[in-house]
Design a protein around this motif. Structure first.
Motif: not given
Length: 355
Positions: A222-227
């Motif tokens: 999820e963190a990479v998706r947001l980035l």
């Protein structure tokens, strides 16, 4: 930085899926497909993407899916030792395949390989960029042999003199499996990578992954998706590409005159040295707090290349890098002079050596 901390906080509030998709979270797979199109020229749909924990995990899952114990797999020599380790752990037979300053030597590939693993964007560790004619020859060989080509694109975002060459996958998506990672653009601690393959092969990898009880942490995904969706990762890569280009300039300036190899891309280069010298230089540098790698240890077969592998991605700053390079230059000079009888005689006489 602030963007990563913000993404991590938001990702931590995501609701875990009751039955996680073995291919990875759909939002991240869609964002990765778009990222691959923009950054590496790869045309793929989200159903061609499997989210992994990194390059090694992707290679392991692929081997577990398509190979059988005893199958012969070509690996670059010198090359990434962990690729050989992953294949051996699955019972495969890694076959060392020679490389030169341009990358994999396609004409030397045996015809009985089921798969070949390669780093065409920046050969590890020599640093060559595989030229277009060799890329075409490699794909033609794979089609004739009925073999898969595994493209490790571990630092494909970082090329300095010209734009990166298109990924192999886009030239032949039926034959090539593309592996990527966030370890160089973010950190290996993030634990997120990707495998891109033709959709039916990606689906087979995902099914095998269920059997192996293997998955990628949801919060990291999820963190990479947001980035990616917010454009933070693209901006970060742009900043880091400029910073790494400046670091590369420091290294090439400080080590000018030494035989440098592989300095047009990636986050490391090689200083070529006569056999047996690099180990001594690296040991002495370590005593001064500078960590270097010995090129000889990356060989699986007979040693063909000798020198120092110098990475500049994890250095604290350019001043520290400049000081480290000055130390390397001095140690290399001392090592090369150590076996020079003329230099020894001149030093004993108190006279400067004349080039």
């Amino acid at each position: 930085g602030p963007a990563w901390r913000r993404a991590w906080r938001m990702a931590a509030s995501a609701v875990p899926a009751a039955r996680p998709d073995p291919r990875g979270r759909p939002g991240l797979r869609a964002a990765l497909a778009e990222h691959m199109r923009r950054s590496r020229g790869v045309s793929c749909t989200p159903d061609a993407v499997v989210v992994t924990r990194g390059i090694g995990n992707g290679l392991d899952l692929l081997a577990a899916t398509v190979l059988r114990p005893g199958d012969r797999v070509g690996v670059e020599d010198p090359g990434w030792a962990r690729a050989r380790t992953a294949l051996l752990a699955r019972g495969m037979t890694p076959v060392p395949c020679p490389v030169d300053e341009h990358g994999l030597v396609v004409d030397a590939l045996p015809a009985d390989l089921r798969m070949v693993y390669t780093t065409p964007s920046h050969q590890y560790p020599l640093g060559g960029v595989l030229p277009v004619p060799r890329r075409q020859a490699l794909l033609a060989w794979a089609r004739r042999a009925g073999a898969l080509v595994v493209e490790d694109d571990y630092d494909g975002e970082f090329r300095y003199d010209v734009a990166p060459l298109p990924a192999l996958f886009d030239l032949d998506p039926e034959t090539v499996v593309h592996l990527g990672t966030t370890s160089k653009i973010l950190s290996s601690d993030v634990g997120v990578g990707w495998l891109v393959a033709r959709p039916e092969l990606a689906a087979a990898v995902a099914r095998r992954r269920v059997d192996l009880a293997d998955r990628t942490a949801a919060v990291s995904q999820e963190a990479v998706r947001l980035l990616l969706e917010r454009g933070d990762l693209v901006r970060h890569v742009r900043r880091m590409r400029a910073e790494y280009a400046r670091r590369r300039a420091v290294v090439t300036e400080e080590l000018a005159g030494l035989p440098l190899v592989g300095d047009t891309a990636g986050l490391h280069l090689v200083v070529s040295l006569p056999p047996g010298r690099a180990e001594r230089v690296a040991a002495e540098a370590a005593r001064h707090g500078v960590l270097l790698d010995d090129l000889e240890r990356h060989h699986a077969g007979p040693v063909r290349f000798s020198g120092l592998v110098i990475g500049y991605g994890a250095v604290a700053g350019r001043a520290e890098l400049r000081a480290a390079c000055a130390l390397v230059r001095r140690l290399v000079a001392d090592e090369l002079l150590a076996d020079d009888p003329a230099a020894d005689a001149e030093r004993a006489a108190g006279e400067p050596a004349v080039a």
